[in-house]
Design an enzyme around this catalytic site. Sequence first.
Site, mmCIF file in Angstrom:
data_model
loop_
_atom_site.group_PDB
_atom_site.id
_atom_site.type_symbol
_atom_site.label_atom_id
_atom_site.label_comp_id
_atom_site.label_asym_id
_atom_site.label_seq_id
_atom_site.Cartn_x
_atom_site.Cartn_y
_atom_site.Cartn_z
ATOM 1 N N LYS A 1 -21.732 3.098 1.977
ATOM 2 C CA LYS A 1 -22.741 2.471 1.109
ATOM 3 C C LYS A 1 -23.803 3.498 0.748
ATOM 4 O O LYS A 1 -24.220 4.278 1.611
ATOM 5 C CB LYS A 1 -23.363 1.278 1.853
ATOM 6 C CG LYS A 1 -24.309 0.438 0.992
ATOM 7 C CD LYS A 1 -24.854 -0.763 1.775
ATOM 8 C CE LYS A 1 -25.695 -1.675 0.872
ATOM 9 N NZ LYS A 1 -26.251 -2.841 1.607
ATOM 10 N N SER B 1 -25.790 -7.457 -0.884
ATOM 11 C CA SER B 1 -25.999 -6.241 -1.637
ATOM 12 C C SER B 1 -24.887 -5.205 -1.491
ATOM 13 O O SER B 1 -24.755 -4.332 -2.337
ATOM 14 C CB SER B 1 -27.316 -5.598 -1.197
ATOM 15 O OG SER B 1 -27.221 -5.122 0.132
ATOM 16 N N SER C 1 -26.162 -9.372 3.444
ATOM 17 C CA SER C 1 -25.565 -8.354 2.565
ATOM 18 C C SER C 1 -24.237 -7.780 3.028
ATOM 19 O O SER C 1 -23.603 -7.035 2.293
ATOM 20 C CB SER C 1 -26.541 -7.197 2.358
ATOM 21 O OG SER C 1 -27.560 -7.584 1.469
#
Lengths: 494, 95
Positions: free
Chosen positions: A78, A158, A182
């Site tokens: 990420k 997210s 998330s």
Amino acid sequence: MSELTSLTLAEARDQLRAKKISAKELANAHLAEMEKARALNAYVLETPDHARKMAAASDAKLAKGEGGPLEGIPLGIKDLFATEGVRTTACSKILENFIPQYESTVTSQLWRDGAVMLGKLNNDEFAMGSSNETSALGPVLSPWRRKGDNKPLVPGGSSGGSASAVAAHLCLGATGTDTGGSIRQPAAFTGIAGIKPTYGRCSRWGIVAFASSLDQAGPFARTVRDCAILLRSMAGPDPKDSTCSDKPVPDYEKSIGKSVKGMKIGIPKEYRVDGMAAEINAQWETGRVWLKEAGAEIVDISLPHTKYALPAYYIIAPAEASSNLARYDGVRYGLRVPGKDIIDMYEQTRAAGFGNEVRRRIMIGTYVLSAGYYDAYYLRAQKVRTLIKRDFDNAWKQGIDAVLTPATPSGAFGIGEKGSGDPVEMYLNDIFTVTVNMAGLPGISVPAGRDHNGLPLGLQLIGKPFGEEELFALGHVVEQAAGPRMIPENWWSK
Amino acid sequence: MSVDAATVRRIAHLARIAVADNEIEHLRGEINNILGFVEQLNEVNVDGVEPTASVEDMKLKMREDVVSDGNYAKRVLANAPASDDGFFQVPKVVE
């Protein structure tokens, strides 16, 4: 999706160790798929040179029988994790050219154990969002589509890039972060597994901060076992994060296949919210039956302050964000927009650098922390947080081992479908996941079934502090009962 | 509680974010939606409840008070939009 990219992480690991495949061919197979899958926008940066170099080093180690627990395993990271010498943007314009001079603790532990970095994955800007639509680098598309419909869907957020990449076989696993859901919500939307460990289980050092008392890193993978393998490498003590626990990290993979007989599973009545879709309730009921059949005892419980978790979160998280994001001032790193004086420079820089959702949250946070409002908003929210945590403490005192809930109030939705008029509409996505962050507990999302559109649905299991082993055992039971893995039909490959 | 346009401008300035005049009304609406949503917290009786300071059951770790890091000014400045001779550069602050 090639044969090599369809392996689970555990299968790939075993084949690498047995020298049936090489790290280099595994990395190359993934890099080829990534190139074909650019339409998904899951990766914001592909690092093929890096990947090949790491894979070659892994092959050398494997040849000598010196491979680490993740030797040669290709992963996506990420873009919230600082990677030394590799652009890290948090998917914000304000960090568009940021090249970290250091490596986050979590990623450094993955490389220590032999993993191979394929690239950096898209996310909502500063991890603020539930659909990956707030990314300054563009939205991520889910590999899933509704039956008979080509409309692009969100992968959740997210960590949308992580979820999309794992589900579309563009890596064997990925890192994520979870502040309000998330990891668990995108895992549920894309039919994969994801765990947010206990607060303090993974070091936050080198992860771009959003809300420091809620942020935790965790893995995404296609199976519960694969998540267990990854978490073992990601977790552990770190002198650079004073909130990181010194507790030793167990070998989580050993929990896979462990009996759950006699475990007490709480079913909180407050998660049966008004207007909840019948199919979500049905999926939840199915989960209860599965765990009961595996020998667990199902117990109705009450977590009375559940409904206040989301409003309290939308005070606490923005408050912490407004403070954390004060560092983006155009002086030390990131974007700078000139102004007529230094204050104007700050204001112009931040206006140009932050997207709408981030700006909104910084402003809410600034307001609730401002003189005259602190007690009414922030202090009250932190007191409510104590009550939310106390609800769970009471459940554990009753002998409950874990709590079963739906992961999300619905299956995935379309790009542009939610939150354009009222941001609160988007926030409601996190209704089942946010309590877990508020109480600092571990939570795993496991693929369990499908909605009426044929889209994946997940179940969430919430554990006691540092109860990750129980979650892996229970999660595996759910996964096995749910049947064969859900794999999206490939429409995106060029 | 709801905010007016002047308060939105004040918050934006406190947050050091320039906001154009034509954005104020829209922002005001969004902020008020969120403030309306969190209003339900007023229903909760929080008398005698301690605010959460940490969710962890652990003491803050201490370490020796010694220098443990540093001495790499170049790396610290590597991402600076403007720097000179080992310093960050900013617009003139003192007349």
